[in-house]
Design a protein around this motif. Structure first.
Motif, PDB file in Angstrom:
ATOM      1  N   ALA A 244      43.364  42.080  39.934  1.00  0.00           N
ATOM      2  CA  ALA A 244      44.655  42.711  39.604  1.00  0.00           C
ATOM      3  C   ALA A 244      45.009  43.761  40.657  1.00  0.00           C
ATOM      4  N   ARG A 285      47.759  46.204  33.480  1.00  0.00           N
ATOM      5  CA  ARG A 285      47.912  45.282  34.618  1.00  0.00           C
ATOM      6  C   ARG A 285      47.148  43.973  34.402  1.00  0.00           C
ATOM      7  N   ARG A 289      48.883  40.368  34.380  1.00  0.00           N
ATOM      8  CA  ARG A 289      48.528  39.353  35.377  1.00  0.00           C
ATOM      9  C   ARG A 289      47.835  38.145  34.761  1.00  0.00           C
TER      10      ARG A 289
END
Ligand SMILES: Cc1cc2nc3c(=O)[nH]c(=O)nc-3n(C[C@H](O)[C@H](O)[C@H](O)COP(=O)(O)OP(=O)(O)OC[C@H]3O[C@@H](n4cnc5c(N)ncnc54)[C@H](O)[C@@H]3O)c2cc1C
Length: 302
Positions: A244, A285, A289
């Motif tokens: 990420a 995140r 993702r």
């Protein structure tokens, strides 16, 4: 804030030098983070533990059991209550044939060392885990294919009412980094490990290999609380965080380790809030993702 009367009563249960008022928790955790606890008591034996937990329950004062503080993030405001530390003052280790009986405050590294000295195999994986026997059993600590659940055969605990109880491997309901004790407020006092006779040279080689892997892969040069997240099924948390793009991500003094992205390290004067901010950014995140929800392994105490 804990009252004078409560403190006076606690002083009647343990020697005065075992009671620390307004104790900075940064000095009691491997993260080196955390404000003061109203009161911290170093427990020496089961009887003290029974008296104190019974009393604190009776007067409805909150308390928290601390081992070596190696899986813990304590709030910057500290802890409004009493911390009962089951640590080095309650750390006797006895060898009984192929079994080792250890008090909950003994370090896993010490128990593993004792096993090596007596040519007992089964605890090589635990030699570098920086926790106590009590904390390790509650978390079912593990590494390199081993877990405490594989070698623990009996766990003695004290209930909040001050009763002694005994768990065996089945009733401990061990799972990945968890056990039945995470659901109850029992305090581990003693653990019996069932090991096997082995060859000293091989046991030593096993431990050295684990330490080598740790030194190579983990940022042991910085204060931390180990892996921050549990391993999500089918993934590795560290790899997800790295993919990420968060290697070296930093807020204040808290940084995603460059060496192992599953660790958040305290690179200098990190606050608990810095760590919480990094955790929350990582979770957001990684979710965005990869659609994976990361669950924290470390315990937040406030
Ligand atoms: C550099 C580093 C590497 C690490 N590597 C590993 C690893 O390889 N594998 C792994 O599993 N973990 C690892 N950890 C995390 C940690 O060492 C383990 O989870 C350890 O078992 C925690 O033990 P502790 O005594 O420090 O517990 P603490 O952090 O003090 O407490 C953890 C939890 O256990 C409870 N607890 C502690 N003692 C008792 C007791 N006597 N009775 C009841 N409850 C108790 C506490 O209330 C708390 O909920 C690592 C940590 C660091 C800093």
């Amino acid at each position: 804030m804990i009252s004078e009367t409560v403190i006076e009563t606690l002083q009647s249960f343990v020697p005065e030098e075992n009671i620390h008022l307004q104790e900075p928790m940064a000095g009691r955790t491997t993260f080196r983070i955390g404000g003061p606890a109203d009161c911290l008591i170093e427990i020496e034996n089961e009887e003290q533990l029974k008296q104190i937990t019974r009393y604190l329950n009776l007067v409805e004062e909150r308390y928290f059991i601390l081992g070596n503080g190696s899986n813990l993030l304590v709030s910057d405001r500290g802890y409004a209550g009493t911390i009962l530390q089951v640590g080095r003052k309650m750390s006797r280790i006895l060898v009984e044939g192929t079994r080792i009986r250890a008090q909950a405050g003994a370090l896993l590294s010490q128990v593993s060392k004792t096993a090596l000295e007596h040519s007992l195999t089964g605890l090589e994986f635990a030699s570098g885990i920086p926790g106590t026997v009590g904390g390790g059993v509650v978390m079912n600590a593990g590494a390199y294919g081993g877990e405490l659940s594989q070698v623990v055969t009996q766990v003695n605990v004290v209930s909040p009412e001050g009763e002694s109880l005994e768990f065996d491997r089945e009733t401990m309901e061990f799972g990945y980094r968890t056990s039945a004790l995470r659901k109850h407020s029992f305090t581990v006092t003693e653990v019996l490990f069932d090991l096997k006779e082995g060859e000293k040279g091989r046991i030593q080689a096993g431990m050295e290999e684990c330490s080598r892997l740790r030194r190579e892969k983990q940022p042991l040069e910085y204060p931390s609380a180990g892996s921050v997240f549990k391993r999500p099924e089918g993934y590795y948390a560290g790899k997800l965080i790295m993919d990420a793009g968060m290697r070296g991500y930093q807020t204040g003094g808290a940084r995603v380790s460059d060496k192992h992205c599953g660790f958040i390290v305290n690179v200098g004067k990190a606050t608990a809030q810095d760590v919480l901010d990094v955790i929350s950014e990582i979770r957001e995140r990684v979710k965005m993702r990869f659609g994976v929800d990361l669950e924290t392994e470390i315990i937040y105490l406030e």
